[in-house]
Write a protein that holds these residues in place. Sequence first.
Motif, mmCIF file in Angstrom:
data_model
loop_
_atom_site.group_PDB
_atom_site.id
_atom_site.type_symbol
_atom_site.label_atom_id
_atom_site.label_comp_id
_atom_site.label_asym_id
_atom_site.label_seq_id
_atom_site.Cartn_x
_atom_site.Cartn_y
_atom_site.Cartn_z
ATOM 1 N N GLY A 232 0.813 -1.201 0.000
ATOM 2 C CA GLY A 232 0.000 0.000 0.000
ATOM 3 C C GLY A 232 0.854 1.261 0.000
ATOM 4 O O GLY A 232 2.067 1.175 -0.211
ATOM 5 N N PRO A 233 0.244 2.413 0.208
ATOM 6 C CA PRO A 233 -1.158 2.557 0.627
ATOM 7 C C PRO A 233 -2.133 2.181 -0.486
ATOM 8 O O PRO A 233 -1.840 2.369 -1.660
ATOM 9 N N PHE A 234 -3.270 1.619 -0.074
ATOM 10 C CA PHE A 234 -4.298 1.230 -1.016
ATOM 11 C C PHE A 234 -5.356 2.321 -1.119
ATOM 12 O O PHE A 234 -5.553 3.099 -0.185
ATOM 13 N N GLN A 235 -6.059 2.341 -2.221
ATOM 14 C CA GLN A 235 -7.096 3.348 -2.439
ATOM 15 C C GLN A 235 -8.470 2.859 -1.966
ATOM 16 O O GLN A 235 -9.491 3.233 -2.513
ATOM 17 N N TYR A 236 -8.463 1.998 -0.947
ATOM 18 C CA TYR A 236 -9.693 1.468 -0.371
ATOM 19 C C TYR A 236 -9.301 0.791 0.935
ATOM 20 O O TYR A 236 -8.119 0.712 1.283
ATOM 21 N N ASP A 237 -10.257 0.275 1.643
ATOM 22 C CA ASP A 237 -10.001 -0.439 2.887
ATOM 23 C C ASP A 237 -9.787 -1.918 2.562
ATOM 24 O O ASP A 237 -10.720 -2.606 2.155
ATOM 25 N N PRO A 238 -8.581 -2.448 2.711
ATOM 26 C CA PRO A 238 -8.343 -3.846 2.343
ATOM 27 C C PRO A 238 -9.102 -4.842 3.202
ATOM 28 O O PRO A 238 -9.193 -6.010 2.854
ATOM 29 N N ASP A 239 -9.669 -4.379 4.332
ATOM 30 C CA ASP A 239 -10.486 -5.276 5.145
ATOM 31 C C ASP A 239 -11.832 -5.556 4.496
ATOM 32 O O ASP A 239 -12.487 -6.558 4.794
ATOM 33 N N THR A 240 -12.279 -4.672 3.630
ATOM 34 C CA THR A 240 -13.583 -4.862 2.988
ATOM 35 C C THR A 240 -13.482 -5.072 1.478
ATOM 36 O O THR A 240 -14.446 -5.474 0.840
ATOM 37 N N TRP A 241 -12.323 -4.780 0.901
ATOM 38 C CA TRP A 241 -12.128 -4.987 -0.540
ATOM 39 C C TRP A 241 -10.732 -5.584 -0.703
ATOM 40 O O TRP A 241 -9.730 -4.913 -0.590
ATOM 41 N N LEU A 242 -10.652 -6.880 -0.949
ATOM 42 C CA LEU A 242 -9.369 -7.551 -0.998
ATOM 43 C C LEU A 242 -8.504 -6.961 -2.108
ATOM 44 O O LEU A 242 -8.966 -6.733 -3.219
ATOM 45 N N PRO A 243 -7.251 -6.702 -1.850
ATOM 46 C CA PRO A 243 -6.378 -6.128 -2.861
ATOM 47 C C PRO A 243 -6.082 -7.124 -3.973
ATOM 48 O O PRO A 243 -5.492 -8.172 -3.745
ATOM 49 N N GLU A 244 -6.486 -6.773 -5.153
ATOM 50 C CA GLU A 244 -6.290 -7.658 -6.298
ATOM 51 C C GLU A 244 -4.928 -7.349 -6.917
ATOM 52 O O GLU A 244 -4.821 -6.663 -7.933
ATOM 53 N N TYR A 245 -3.885 -7.872 -6.315
ATOM 54 C CA TYR A 245 -2.544 -7.513 -6.758
ATOM 55 C C TYR A 245 -1.961 -8.526 -7.739
ATOM 56 O O TYR A 245 -1.308 -8.153 -8.684
#
Length: 277
Positions: A232-245
């Motif tokens: 990250g930092p991610f542009q969303y909350d990874p607890d609710t939207w899994l990071p599609e990396y």
Amino acid sequence: IGPWPSDLWDSLTGINISAGLTEGSTSITLASPPTAEFGLGDLMLIDQTDDGTLVTADSGEPSVQGHRTNRSYCVLRKIVTTNATTITFTPPLLGSYWASGRDPEAVAWTVTDRPTLKAASVEDIRLEAGSVPQNYNMKFATAYGCWIRNMNHHGWPTGGGGAGVYATFLLNCEITWNIFHDQTTVANSSYALTLRNASYCLVAHNIFTNLALASAISCLNGSVIGYNYGVGPFQYDPDTWLPEYIFTHGGHTFMNLYEGNWLYGPLQFDDVYDTSD
């Protein structure tokens, strides 16, 4: 760099394969002589129809997933020789699901869409979107033995299938030592690296950071995804939207090695016994 069939995937005419579809084979026999589309040293696609069980249809084919409709099981090979109805190729054939009852075909596009790009590279460049909107910062397509290395990718479109690098129809190519970073707007269908319909490729030592979506993979085989770093930092909350990396997304992706990747978040893979998309 390199041409590609683009929306011509379904319009390209294949020739039925009558023999040679066994794992490790380096030649196939066609039902009729190959046309001028099968240029020596250029790429060809070998595919067959989905069986609906082990290989199933995609919801976004063909323009989204990079293969012909209902033909997710596919590999790319370099044409070495053509003689009467026989084509020899390299590297040897992968896969154990080839079947004569699945209408296997060979497809090529030397005349329709120009010859294959060979032994070319793009290195040591900062690349970001200019004033004229484009779907991708870079197209990397229909290439053999080419590479993208040590580039700084930023500012690609944040929706509509945008990508920093859209890589498709690649054989023996490398995407290494790049950084993809800082897409500050969250949107669907926008990736740092879109990798579709490629064989024997290397994606390694890349950095993905401050992104919503990093890498979408489909119809990849015989390749290595290794030692990439995603954080990250991610542009969303990874607890609710899994990071599609790093995740497979459609097509039939098989016989690849994923090794040494450090990612904040899970790896996501399709189950080939479920749906291909």
